[in-house]
Scaffold this active site. Structure first.
Site, PDB file in Angstrom:
ATOM      1  NE  ARG A 173      -4.710   7.425   6.754  1.00 18.47           N
ATOM      2  CZ  ARG A 173      -5.686   7.196   6.520  1.00 18.47           C
ATOM      3  NH1 ARG A 173      -6.426   6.255   7.232  1.00 18.47           N
ATOM      4  NH2 ARG A 173      -6.457   7.777   5.576  1.00 18.47           N
ATOM      5  CB  SER A 226      -0.871  12.868   3.706  1.00 16.85           C
ATOM      6  OG  SER A 226      -1.614  12.742   2.525  1.00 16.85           O
ATOM      7  CD  GLU A 297      -1.229   9.588   7.087  1.00 16.47           C
ATOM      8  OE1 GLU A 297      -2.074  10.776   7.123  1.00 16.47           O
ATOM      9  OE2 GLU A 297      -1.204   8.983   6.218  1.00 16.47           O
TER      10      GLU A 297
HETATM   11  C1  LIG Z   1       2.477   8.612  -3.054  1.00 15.75           C
HETATM   12  C2  LIG Z   1       1.928   8.059  -1.743  1.00 15.75           C
HETATM   13  C3  LIG Z   1       0.515   7.990  -1.474  1.00 15.75           C
HETATM   14  C4  LIG Z   1      -0.052   7.560  -0.204  1.00 15.75           C
HETATM   15  N1  LIG Z   1      -1.427   7.671   0.090  1.00 15.75           N
HETATM   16  C5  LIG Z   1      -1.792   7.117   1.146  1.00 15.75           C
HETATM   17  C6  LIG Z   1      -3.379   6.848   1.363  1.00 15.75           C
HETATM   18  O1  LIG Z   1      -4.151   7.330   0.656  1.00 15.75           O
HETATM   19  N2  LIG Z   1      -3.698   6.608   2.595  1.00 15.75           N
HETATM   20  C7  LIG Z   1      -2.899   6.112   3.665  1.00 15.75           C
HETATM   21  O2  LIG Z   1      -3.402   5.724   4.645  1.00 15.75           O
HETATM   22  N3  LIG Z   1      -1.456   5.980   3.132  1.00 15.75           N
HETATM   23  C8  LIG Z   1      -0.894   6.561   2.289  1.00 15.75           C
HETATM   24  N4  LIG Z   1       0.506   6.711   2.163  1.00 15.75           N
HETATM   25  C9  LIG Z   1       1.114   6.215   3.172  1.00 15.75           C
HETATM   26  C10 LIG Z   1       1.807   4.788   3.059  1.00 15.75           C
HETATM   27  O3  LIG Z   1       1.660   4.201   1.837  1.00 15.75           O
HETATM   28  C11 LIG Z   1       0.665   4.056   4.035  1.00 15.75           C
HETATM   29  O4  LIG Z   1       0.938   4.384   5.214  1.00 15.75           O
HETATM   30  C12 LIG Z   1       1.084   2.647   4.191  1.00 15.75           C
HETATM   31  O5  LIG Z   1       0.166   1.922   4.655  1.00 15.75           O
HETATM   32  C13 LIG Z   1       2.658   2.264   4.611  1.00 15.75           C
HETATM   33  O6  LIG Z   1       3.001   0.881   4.257  1.00 15.75           O
HETATM   34  P1  LIG Z   1       4.318   0.414   4.310  1.00 15.75           P
HETATM   35  O7  LIG Z   1       4.624  -0.927   3.997  1.00 15.75           O
HETATM   36  O8  LIG Z   1       5.145   1.234   3.259  1.00 15.75           O
HETATM   37  O9  LIG Z   1       4.855   0.963   5.786  1.00 15.75           O
HETATM   38  P2  LIG Z   1       6.123   1.490   6.174  1.00 15.75           P
HETATM   39  O10 LIG Z   1       6.278   2.706   5.966  1.00 15.75           O
HETATM   40  O11 LIG Z   1       7.267   0.353   5.786  1.00 15.75           O
HETATM   41  O12 LIG Z   1       5.937   1.272   7.751  1.00 15.75           O
HETATM   42  C14 LIG Z   1       4.975   2.152   8.362  1.00 15.75           C
HETATM   43  C15 LIG Z   1       4.826   1.782   9.809  1.00 15.75           C
HETATM   44  O13 LIG Z   1       4.271   0.559  10.011  1.00 15.75           O
HETATM   45  C16 LIG Z   1       4.982  -0.549  10.710  1.00 15.75           C
HETATM   46  N5  LIG Z   1       4.962  -1.594   9.988  1.00 15.75           N
HETATM   47  C17 LIG Z   1       5.093  -2.098   8.678  1.00 15.75           C
HETATM   48  N6  LIG Z   1       4.968  -3.286   8.521  1.00 15.75           N
HETATM   49  C18 LIG Z   1       4.563  -3.942   9.573  1.00 15.75           C
HETATM   50  C19 LIG Z   1       4.193  -4.966  10.078  1.00 15.75           C
HETATM   51  N7  LIG Z   1       3.979  -6.124   9.126  1.00 15.75           N
HETATM   52  N8  LIG Z   1       3.836  -5.456  11.312  1.00 15.75           N
HETATM   53  C20 LIG Z   1       4.014  -4.263  12.148  1.00 15.75           C
HETATM   54  N9  LIG Z   1       4.196  -3.135  11.876  1.00 15.75           N
HETATM   55  C21 LIG Z   1       4.361  -2.890  10.645  1.00 15.75           C
HETATM   56  C22 LIG Z   1       6.556   0.146  10.410  1.00 15.75           C
HETATM   57  O14 LIG Z   1       7.260  -0.051  11.597  1.00 15.75           O
HETATM   58  C23 LIG Z   1       6.177   1.636  10.762  1.00 15.75           C
HETATM   59  O15 LIG Z   1       5.828   2.256  12.081  1.00 15.75           O
HETATM   60  C24 LIG Z   1       1.092   7.160   0.739  1.00 15.75           C
HETATM   61  C25 LIG Z   1       2.147   7.037   0.547  1.00 15.75           C
HETATM   62  C26 LIG Z   1       2.593   7.478  -0.416  1.00 15.75           C
HETATM   63  C27 LIG Z   1       4.128   7.408  -1.078  1.00 15.75           C
END
Ligand SMILES: Cc1cc2nc3c(=O)[nH]c(=O)nc-3n(C[C@H](O)[C@H](O)[C@H](O)COP(=O)(O)OP(=O)(O)OC[C@H]3O[C@@H](n4cnc5c(N)ncnc54)[C@H](O)[C@@H]3O)c2cc1C
Length: 311
Positions: A173, A226, A297
């Site tokens: 992560r 998480s 995380e």
């Molecule tokens: C129900 C649920 C289950 C989940 N299960 C998992 C799992 O199994 N494994 C896991 O790893 N995560 C999990 N997550 C967490 C999350 O979905 C992941 O971390 C996901 O990758 C975040 O993507 P996002 O587009 O929503 O990022 P955001 O929350 O919008 O952003 C997260 C971070 O990434 C940065 N970011 C986003 N897009 C970019 C980009 N294009 N360029 C540079 N930086 C960027 C943001 O600035 C921020 O710091 C879960 C979340 C939920 C709600």
């Protein structure tokens, strides 16, 4: 720093909102406003926005906001929301190309439909491809960067560069520049190398993974997955549960009764401050009782304060 109010733009094609609620752009459905929220039409439009807002610094980036807590005082400067349901997906030269705004589950299904395997884990991650790259998202043994051949990055200058995994130090992560330089850009696209295999079996596995998630995670309530990383050799959920914290509430935020490493916002009435205080309390209790210091995380952005207008 450049003032926001007199700022006008030329030739932008996306949607621009001033002092807009960011709660609607995060899966926790909590938090304050963004001074200048921009939903770019595509990657060139994002580049134009970045060039025209250079005086404000790089925008804060949100994909689907599924790993982010926006504090109640909101985010100063520019915020770019990169989720783009119409973003490009393609196969070329045995690589799967995906724009950053594409939802990770859509990439998983696209890969399976094109006879690729091992992308199934992405079906359970409710974020964007960009978010998966930034977080090195993973589950069920899969991790995003294991399959990255190259990425396209938008630099603060507004120029695009293509980089390879060798340019990054990738861990659990965590994704940083390999040369120790500060993170300097926005992921706008990636090329993935997934092994070829039985696409039908991959689609079946996606269904199984999703059924398992529905059975074990509180997916009906706003949450951000998480909250804490798993410490080496253990599980954050096990430690939190062992401290009797399942169901423990603070303001409108509650430790999920279904999965102890999730914090939920059951009434959609939690302030970001409630969620942040509950994160701190869980961390303190677990450290006192077990000696393990859990590391969050989720990413926390913005300023402390009261939720602004627009909620
Ligand atoms: C129900 C649920 C289950 C989940 N299960 C998992 C799992 O199994 N494994 C896991 O790893 N995560 C999990 N997550 C967490 C999350 O979905 C992941 O971390 C996901 O990758 C975040 O993507 P996002 O587009 O929503 O990022 P955001 O929350 O919008 O952003 C997260 C971070 O990434 C940065 N970011 C986003 N897009 C970019 C980009 N294009 N360029 C540079 N930086 C960027 C943001 O600035 C921020 O710091 C879960 C979340 C939920 C709600």
């Amino acid at each position: 720093m450049m003032m926001l109010e007199p700022l006008t733009f030329e030739g932008l094609r996306g949607v621009q909102r001033r002092r807009a609620s960011l709660a609607r752009y995060t899966s926790w459905r909590a938090g304050g406003t963004g001074d200048l929220v921009y939903l770019p039409a595509d990657r060139d439009d994002l580049a134009s926005f970045v060039r025209q807002t250079r005086g404000l610094g790089m925008p804060t980036i949100l994909g689907l906001g599924s790993n982010t807590l926006v504090r109640d005082g909101g985010v100063r400067g520019a915020v770019a929301i990169l989720h783009n349901p119409g973003g490009a997906l393609a196969v070329a030269d045995s690589l799967v190309y995906a724009e950053a705004g594409v939802a990770a589950p859509k990439l998983a299904r696209f890969a399976a439909n094109h006879g690729c395997v091992e992308a199934e884990f992405l079906a359970g991650i409710p974020g964007t491809v960009g978010g998966a790259l930034a977080m090195n998202a993973g589950c069920y043994g899969g991790e995003t960067w294991r399959y990255v051949a190259r990425v396209e990055v938008l630099l603060p200058s507004g120029a695009f560069v293509v980089r390879t995994p060798a340019d990054y130090a990738v861990g659990y992560r965590s994704v940083a520049r390999a040369d120790g330089a500060p993170s300097d850009g926005i992921f706008t696209a990636a090329w993935f190398r997934f092994p070829l295999g039985d696409g039908v079996a991959a689609r079946r596995r996606i269904k199984e993974l999703l059924a398992h998630r529905i059975a074990t995670q509180p997916l009906g309530l706003p949450n951000a997955g998480s909250v804490f990383r798993n410490p080496p050799g253990d599980y954050a959920a096990r430690l939190i549960e062992s401290c009797g914290l399942k169901g423990h509430a603070r303001g409108g935020a509650q430790v999920s009764t279904r999965h102890a490493n999730f914090i939920v916002n059951p009434q959609r009435a939690a302030r970001a401050a409630d969620i942040e205080a509950l994160i701190a309390e869980v961390r303190d209790v677990v450290r006192t009782r077990t000696g393990v210091a859990l590391e969050p995380e989720v990413r926390i952005v913005g300023e402390h304060g009261s939720p602004g207008e627009g909620r």
